[in-house]
Design a protein around this motif. Sequence first.
Motif, PDB file in Angstrom:
ATOM      1  N   TYR A  29     125.666 -18.617  12.937  1.00 61.24           N
ATOM      2  CA  TYR A  29     124.831 -18.345  11.759  1.00 61.24           C
ATOM      3  C   TYR A  29     124.517 -19.650  11.019  1.00 61.24           C
ATOM      4  CZ  TYR A  29     123.862 -17.227   6.880  1.00 61.24           C
ATOM      5  OH  TYR A  29     123.325 -17.190   5.625  1.00 61.24           O
ATOM      6  N   THR A  30     125.537 -20.450  10.731  1.00 57.64           N
ATOM      7  CA  THR A  30     125.308 -21.690   9.980  1.00 57.64           C
ATOM      8  C   THR A  30     124.463 -22.677  10.784  1.00 57.64           C
ATOM      9  OG1 THR A  30     127.445 -22.563  10.757  1.00 57.64           O
ATOM     10  CG2 THR A  30     127.408 -21.491   8.600  1.00 57.64           C
ATOM     11  N   GLU A  31     124.630 -22.685  12.093  1.00 63.90           N
ATOM     12  CA  GLU A  31     123.812 -23.536  12.955  1.00 63.90           C
ATOM     13  C   GLU A  31     122.338 -23.158  12.840  1.00 63.90           C
ATOM     14  OE1 GLU A  31     124.758 -24.846  17.326  1.00 63.90           O
ATOM     15  OE2 GLU A  31     123.597 -22.980  17.421  1.00 63.90           O
ATOM     16  N   ALA A  32     122.055 -21.850  12.879  1.00 62.20           N
ATOM     17  CA  ALA A  32     120.669 -21.374  12.796  1.00 62.20           C
ATOM     18  C   ALA A  32     120.063 -21.676  11.425  1.00 62.20           C
ATOM     19  CB  ALA A  32     120.618 -19.872  13.080  1.00 62.20           C
ATOM     20  N   VAL A  33     120.840 -21.463  10.368  1.00 65.16           N
ATOM     21  CA  VAL A  33     120.349 -21.718   9.010  1.00 65.16           C
ATOM     22  C   VAL A  33     120.012 -23.197   8.829  1.00 65.16           C
ATOM     23  CG1 VAL A  33     121.040 -21.798   6.579  1.00 65.16           C
ATOM     24  CG2 VAL A  33     121.463 -19.734   7.917  1.00 65.16           C
ATOM     25  N   ALA A  34     120.871 -24.073   9.321  1.00 66.83           N
ATOM     26  CA  ALA A  34     120.632 -25.513   9.189  1.00 66.83           C
ATOM     27  C   ALA A  34     119.389 -25.952   9.961  1.00 66.83           C
ATOM     28  CB  ALA A  34     121.859 -26.283   9.670  1.00 66.83           C
ATOM     29  N   LYS A  35     119.193 -25.356  11.112  1.00 71.34           N
ATOM     30  CA  LYS A  35     118.110 -25.785  12.001  1.00 71.34           C
ATOM     31  C   LYS A  35     116.754 -25.207  11.601  1.00 71.34           C
ATOM     32  CE  LYS A  35     117.411 -26.374  16.994  1.00 71.34           C
ATOM     33  NZ  LYS A  35     117.953 -26.052  18.337  1.00 71.34           N
ATOM     34  N   TYR A  36     116.756 -23.976  11.066  1.00 67.64           N
ATOM     35  CA  TYR A  36     115.481 -23.278  10.815  1.00 67.64           C
ATOM     36  C   TYR A  36     115.302 -22.891   9.346  1.00 67.64           C
ATOM     37  CZ  TYR A  36     115.885 -22.787  15.889  1.00 67.64           C
ATOM     38  OH  TYR A  36     116.031 -23.033  17.232  1.00 67.64           O
ATOM     39  N   ARG A  37     115.841 -23.674   8.442  1.00 68.50           N
ATOM     40  CA  ARG A  37     115.944 -23.286   7.037  1.00 68.50           C
ATOM     41  C   ARG A  37     114.619 -22.824   6.429  1.00 68.50           C
ATOM     42  NH1 ARG A  37     120.310 -23.588   4.219  1.00 68.50           N
ATOM     43  NH2 ARG A  37     120.201 -23.216   1.980  1.00 68.50           N
ATOM     44  N   GLU A  38     113.525 -23.448   6.768  1.00 73.84           N
ATOM     45  CA  GLU A  38     112.228 -23.124   6.148  1.00 73.84           C
ATOM     46  C   GLU A  38     111.475 -22.023   6.887  1.00 73.84           C
ATOM     47  OE1 GLU A  38     111.643 -24.439   3.226  1.00 73.84           O
ATOM     48  OE2 GLU A  38     113.514 -25.561   3.482  1.00 73.84           O
ATOM     49  N   VAL A  47     107.390  -8.219   3.312  1.00 76.68           N
ATOM     50  CA  VAL A  47     108.197  -9.145   2.513  1.00 76.68           C
ATOM     51  C   VAL A  47     109.139  -9.902   3.438  1.00 76.68           C
ATOM     52  CG1 VAL A  47     109.855  -9.370   0.621  1.00 76.68           C
ATOM     53  CG2 VAL A  47     108.073  -7.607   0.525  1.00 76.68           C
ATOM     54  N   SER A  48     109.200 -11.234   3.272  1.00 78.38           N
ATOM     55  CA  SER A  48     109.990 -12.055   4.186  1.00 78.38           C
ATOM     56  C   SER A  48     111.085 -12.830   3.463  1.00 78.38           C
ATOM     57  CB  SER A  48     109.094 -13.054   4.928  1.00 78.38           C
ATOM     58  OG  SER A  48     108.109 -12.393   5.698  1.00 78.38           O
ATOM     59  N   LEU A  49     112.173 -13.088   4.189  1.00 76.91           N
ATOM     60  CA  LEU A  49     113.217 -14.009   3.766  1.00 76.91           C
ATOM     61  C   LEU A  49     113.259 -15.151   4.758  1.00 76.91           C
ATOM     62  CD1 LEU A  49     116.273 -11.649   2.978  1.00 76.91           C
ATOM     63  CD2 LEU A  49     114.736 -12.736   1.320  1.00 76.91           C
ATOM     64  N   THR A  50     113.221 -16.386   4.272  1.00 80.38           N
ATOM     65  CA  THR A  50     113.427 -17.517   5.165  1.00 80.38           C
ATOM     66  C   THR A  50     114.919 -17.635   5.468  1.00 80.38           C
ATOM     67  OG1 THR A  50     113.776 -19.115   3.391  1.00 80.38           O
ATOM     68  CG2 THR A  50     111.486 -18.739   4.097  1.00 80.38           C
ATOM     69  N   TYR A  51     115.251 -18.465   6.435  1.00 81.53           N
ATOM     70  CA  TYR A  51     116.662 -18.690   6.750  1.00 81.53           C
ATOM     71  C   TYR A  51     117.392 -19.258   5.536  1.00 81.53           C
ATOM     72  CZ  TYR A  51     116.177 -17.637  11.723  1.00 81.53           C
ATOM     73  OH  TYR A  51     115.987 -16.997  12.917  1.00 81.53           O
ATOM     74  N   GLY A  52     116.712 -20.117   4.777  1.00 79.28           N
ATOM     75  CA  GLY A  52     117.318 -20.691   3.587  1.00 79.28           C
ATOM     76  C   GLY A  52     117.541 -19.649   2.499  1.00 79.28           C
ATOM     77  N   GLN A  53     116.545 -18.794   2.270  1.00 82.60           N
ATOM     78  CA  GLN A  53     116.688 -17.734   1.267  1.00 82.60           C
ATOM     79  C   GLN A  53     117.776 -16.741   1.673  1.00 82.60           C
ATOM     80  OE1 GLN A  53     112.587 -16.472   1.448  1.00 82.60           O
ATOM     81  NE2 GLN A  53     112.053 -17.527  -0.468  1.00 82.60           N
ATOM     82  N   LEU A  54     117.842 -16.430   2.958  1.00 79.85           N
ATOM     83  CA  LEU A  54     118.907 -15.567   3.460  1.00 79.85           C
ATOM     84  C   LEU A  54     120.268 -16.158   3.126  1.00 79.85           C
ATOM     85  CD1 LEU A  54     119.956 -13.208   5.309  1.00 79.85           C
ATOM     86  CD2 LEU A  54     119.722 -14.793   7.230  1.00 79.85           C
ATOM     87  N   ASP A  55     120.412 -17.456   3.344  1.00 76.40           N
ATOM     88  CA  ASP A  55     121.699 -18.117   3.115  1.00 76.40           C
ATOM     89  C   ASP A  55     122.101 -18.071   1.643  1.00 76.40           C
ATOM     90  OD1 ASP A  55     123.922 -19.473   4.240  1.00 76.40           O
ATOM     91  OD2 ASP A  55     123.157 -21.366   3.451  1.00 76.40           O
ATOM     92  N   GLN A  56     121.120 -18.230   0.746  1.00 75.03           N
ATOM     93  CA  GLN A  56     121.416 -18.157  -0.688  1.00 75.03           C
ATOM     94  C   GLN A  56     121.920 -16.771  -1.072  1.00 75.03           C
ATOM     95  OE1 GLN A  56     117.709 -19.322  -2.507  1.00 75.03           O
ATOM     96  NE2 GLN A  56     117.972 -21.485  -2.017  1.00 75.03           N
ATOM     97  N   LEU A  57     121.306 -15.736  -0.528  1.00 71.56           N
ATOM     98  CA  LEU A  57     121.727 -14.360  -0.823  1.00 71.56           C
ATOM     99  C   LEU A  57     123.084 -14.055  -0.208  1.00 71.56           C
ATOM    100  CD1 LEU A  57     118.266 -12.639  -0.257  1.00 71.56           C
ATOM    101  CD2 LEU A  57     119.474 -12.802  -2.441  1.00 71.56           C
ATOM    102  N   VAL A  58     123.318 -14.579   0.998  1.00 77.78           N
ATOM    103  CA  VAL A  58     124.614 -14.383   1.657  1.00 77.78           C
ATOM    104  C   VAL A  58     125.723 -14.981   0.800  1.00 77.78           C
ATOM    105  CG1 VAL A  58     126.017 -15.150   3.628  1.00 77.78           C
ATOM    106  CG2 VAL A  58     123.746 -14.181   4.017  1.00 77.78           C
ATOM    107  N   GLU A  59     125.494 -16.174   0.253  1.00 82.15           N
ATOM    108  CA  GLU A  59     126.495 -16.824  -0.603  1.00 82.15           C
ATOM    109  C   GLU A  59     126.813 -15.952  -1.821  1.00 82.15           C
ATOM    110  OE1 GLU A  59     128.881 -19.164  -3.015  1.00 82.15           O
ATOM    111  OE2 GLU A  59     128.536 -19.311  -0.855  1.00 82.15           O
ATOM    112  N   LYS A  60     125.791 -15.395  -2.457  1.00 85.63           N
ATOM    113  CA  LYS A  60     126.001 -14.556  -3.642  1.00 85.63           C
ATOM    114  C   LYS A  60     126.768 -13.284  -3.295  1.00 85.63           C
ATOM    115  CE  LYS A  60     121.777 -16.060  -6.033  1.00 85.63           C
ATOM    116  NZ  LYS A  60     120.431 -15.629  -6.511  1.00 85.63           N
ATOM    117  N   PHE A  61     126.375 -12.636  -2.209  1.00 83.29           N
ATOM    118  CA  PHE A  61     127.039 -11.366  -1.883  1.00 83.29           C
ATOM    119  C   PHE A  61     128.462 -11.609  -1.379  1.00 83.29           C
ATOM    120  CE2 PHE A  61     127.744  -7.222   0.107  1.00 83.29           C
ATOM    121  CZ  PHE A  61     127.263  -6.400  -0.903  1.00 83.29           C
ATOM    122  N   ALA A  62     128.685 -12.716  -0.690  1.00 76.58           N
ATOM    123  CA  ALA A  62     130.035 -13.056  -0.253  1.00 76.58           C
ATOM    124  C   ALA A  62     130.944 -13.280  -1.467  1.00 76.58           C
ATOM    125  CB  ALA A  62     130.007 -14.305   0.629  1.00 76.58           C
ATOM    126  N   SER A  63     130.411 -13.955  -2.481  1.00 73.73           N
ATOM    127  CA  SER A  63     131.170 -14.166  -3.709  1.00 73.73           C
ATOM    128  C   SER A  63     131.526 -12.824  -4.363  1.00 73.73           C
ATOM    129  CB  SER A  63     130.361 -15.014  -4.691  1.00 73.73           C
ATOM    130  OG  SER A  63     130.973 -15.022  -5.970  1.00 73.73           O
TER     131      SER A  63
END
Length: 555
Positions: A29-38, A47-63
Amino acid sequence: MEKIWLKHYPKGVPAEIDLSKYASLYDIYTEAVAKYREKKAFTNMGVSLTYGQLDQLVEKFASFLQNELKLKKGDRLAIQMPNLLQFPVIAFAAIRCGLTIVNTNPLYTAKEMQHQFKDSGAKAIVIMANYAHLLETIIKNTDIESVVVTELADLFPTPKRILVNSVVKYVKKMVPAYNLPHSYTFRQALELGAMRPSTYVPSTQEDVAFFQYTGGTTGVSKGAMLTHRNVLANMVQIYEWMMPKLRPGEEIAIAALPLYHIFALTLNCLGFLRMGAENVLITNPRDIPAFIKEMKKTPFTVMSGVNTLFNGLMNNPEFTSVDFSRVKVSVAGAMTLQRPVAEKWTQLTKSLIVEGYGLTEASPVVCCNPIDGTDRVGSIGLPFPSTDVKLVDDNGNEVAKGEAGELCCKGPQVMKGYWNKPEETEKVLRDGWLFTGDIATVDDDGFFRIVDRKKDMILVSGFNVYPNEVEEAIASHPGVLEVAAIGVPDEHSGELVKAVIVKKDPNLTKEEVIAHAKKSLTNYKVPKLVEFRTELPKTNVGKILRRALREENKA
């Protein structure tokens, strides 16, 4: 069995996979986010989520999961929703926290929900509001302590979110009233999670990532324990198998099957994510007209589905106006791809459709036809890299060349076992081999073909009749939309073959069906009984439930 199939592998596909690079699914997952962030990762209803936006939401929900719900490594989190943008956010947040995900079918009854939640020991659940009233009736009989309720459009931009959620709730009245005190809304969860950072909890390859429930069509459902290694292996196997056709960062995939189902979970949510693909999530694939509208708006390059879905799409008059010029391949699984459906799909779309084979207990893919065009219609293809396959008789001995036997497989994708069911595990896992219950044959080149499910076989006067063969023969009639073949009790022959049919041509008669079947089937395989219906019973992914039909026809 000698690995004769290796010589037919597409160029560049390795015989073995290497998993040493990844400790867990989170690494991929982190490999894909780093490589395809935009790049776009998931799209739903425009409605779309970029890899970067997905990662921001994942961080919030994990918290939120860690700091508010106090969930610890190994705790079980149930997810119950169709294909929504929320699903990957929740799933990857759970993986970041070291939790075990309990995927739950949204179409479950309250009784089925209670069994799965109690059996799994789920401590928390994220559930779509449409089903929350059912949870209310059974939650006291489970171990669930925390509830998060989400609505369909919770991750849509504000004007569209309010409009869509209001229409679903107040106009279409699809959200029955419920009372779940102390539950959180999904948006509240994100707000609470944004207040504090999350802490990454490392998992190992041997930790259990998913409880994937299966066997509901054959009795009480069982939780297949799929480790990070199991699912990682299948992701990597899929990636290697697809590379002759697909290109990292360039693909747009139609995800019509639900992500809570093992096929779409591994292929779309996880496998295509590793490729940097955009997954277009179809929330309700049963709404064929709306589905086709989405296909017409999307320049997709790859699609996955089941036989009934492909068939349903092609029988809608709008299907021929879909642009398939960019499509590289379509992948069929979860049930047998009937030859008439495959041939018609290729004819109408001018694109390749390949059939694969798998089961929940194998994360799920075991075999697949090559996607370089050397597939053989009617076969399930070749075993995946690092996968052994053999055919055995009732005593567990390998059958002679050319004979049918139970398909058994061994590989890194094979499950750890069934949760809390050691006796059931011992029935299917022996010396590392998974006994699938499917009867298959193999040709001289190593291409396997499923003859049928062991339990679905019909016995007519001592002769084995495989329903798949009967169904394929009848499905080739232009007046037939869908068909299921079952055995019904008979005092003379033990069982008779019965065909249950949904008509495409309203004038189709029983006599025409039988006459057509006689053209390609020997007499004892020809259905003696024909019943017409407006629909056939199916699972959540569209697989026809022969068992339900057999139950209705018991003497």
